[in-house]
Write a protein that holds these residues in place. Sequence first.
Motif, mmCIF file in Angstrom:
data_model
loop_
_atom_site.group_PDB
_atom_site.id
_atom_site.type_symbol
_atom_site.label_atom_id
_atom_site.label_comp_id
_atom_site.label_asym_id
_atom_site.label_seq_id
_atom_site.Cartn_x
_atom_site.Cartn_y
_atom_site.Cartn_z
ATOM 1 N N LYS A 1 6.920 -1.656 14.794
ATOM 2 C CA LYS A 1 6.336 -2.955 14.467
ATOM 3 C C LYS A 1 7.199 -3.710 13.462
ATOM 4 C CE LYS A 1 2.295 -3.722 16.527
ATOM 5 N NZ LYS A 1 2.596 -3.851 17.928
ATOM 6 N N ALA A 2 7.809 -3.003 12.510
ATOM 7 C CA ALA A 2 8.692 -3.659 11.540
ATOM 8 C C ALA A 2 9.897 -4.255 12.264
ATOM 9 C CB ALA A 2 9.145 -2.675 10.469
ATOM 10 N N LEU B 1 0.848 -1.170 0.000
ATOM 11 C CA LEU B 1 0.000 0.000 0.000
ATOM 12 C C LEU B 1 0.895 1.235 0.000
ATOM 13 C CD1 LEU B 1 -2.824 1.355 0.324
ATOM 14 C CD2 LEU B 1 -2.493 1.126 2.775
ATOM 15 N N ASP B 2 0.694 2.106 -0.958
ATOM 16 C CA ASP B 2 1.444 3.355 -1.045
ATOM 17 C C ASP B 2 0.821 4.357 -0.076
ATOM 18 O OD1 ASP B 2 2.667 5.757 -1.727
ATOM 19 O OD2 ASP B 2 2.541 5.389 -3.878
ATOM 20 N N TYR C 1 4.973 -7.317 9.076
ATOM 21 C CA TYR C 1 5.074 -7.313 7.619
ATOM 22 C C TYR C 1 5.183 -5.876 7.102
ATOM 23 C CZ TYR C 1 3.918 -7.748 2.727
ATOM 24 O OH TYR C 1 3.947 -7.654 1.360
ATOM 25 N N VAL C 2 6.237 -5.573 6.377
ATOM 26 C CA VAL C 2 6.425 -4.241 5.796
ATOM 27 C C VAL C 2 5.598 -4.189 4.512
ATOM 28 C CG1 VAL C 2 8.063 -2.591 4.860
ATOM 29 C CG2 VAL C 2 8.692 -3.981 6.837
ATOM 30 N N TRP D 1 -4.379 -8.187 11.711
ATOM 31 C CA TRP D 1 -3.386 -8.205 10.653
ATOM 32 C C TRP D 1 -2.632 -6.888 10.708
ATOM 33 C CZ3 TRP D 1 -7.859 -10.664 10.731
ATOM 34 C CH2 TRP D 1 -7.912 -11.970 10.241
ATOM 35 N N VAL D 2 -1.335 -6.920 10.473
ATOM 36 C CA VAL D 2 -0.522 -5.712 10.569
ATOM 37 C C VAL D 2 0.265 -5.505 9.275
ATOM 38 C CG1 VAL D 2 1.423 -4.618 11.760
ATOM 39 C CG2 VAL D 2 -0.297 -5.850 13.079
ATOM 40 N N LEU D 3 0.094 -4.324 8.704
ATOM 41 C CA LEU D 3 0.950 -3.837 7.623
ATOM 42 C C LEU D 3 1.685 -2.657 8.226
ATOM 43 C CD1 LEU D 3 -1.583 -3.635 4.654
ATOM 44 C CD2 LEU D 3 -0.003 -5.485 5.175
#
Length: 100
Positions: free
Chosen positions: A81-82, A1-2, A87-88, A72-74
Amino acid sequence: LDTACVKAFRVPAGTLVEVFNTTLHYTPCMVDDGGFQVMVALPAGTNGPRPEAAADMPAAGDSYCYWKADKWVLCHADSPKAAEGGYVGLIGKNLDIAVD
């Protein structure tokens, strides 16, 4: 996602916001040293330990970003978090509503 497609905003104190389950969101988010108070209501079990998939269950298409039960984490590469193994999945400018 940008992140250029993301709209970050502050919610005034005393305002109730409903975030639909189809909306990508992050809450809470502290914007100054004064801290914050927030109430988040979630279905029972959410944010609990991540359940392990049964051995015969096919991997879900989004299992790479499954963080905890029903969560869920982006994250952006520059985020804490990264560093924790999230997940990056956010690219572009790392938004900061404290200064933006």
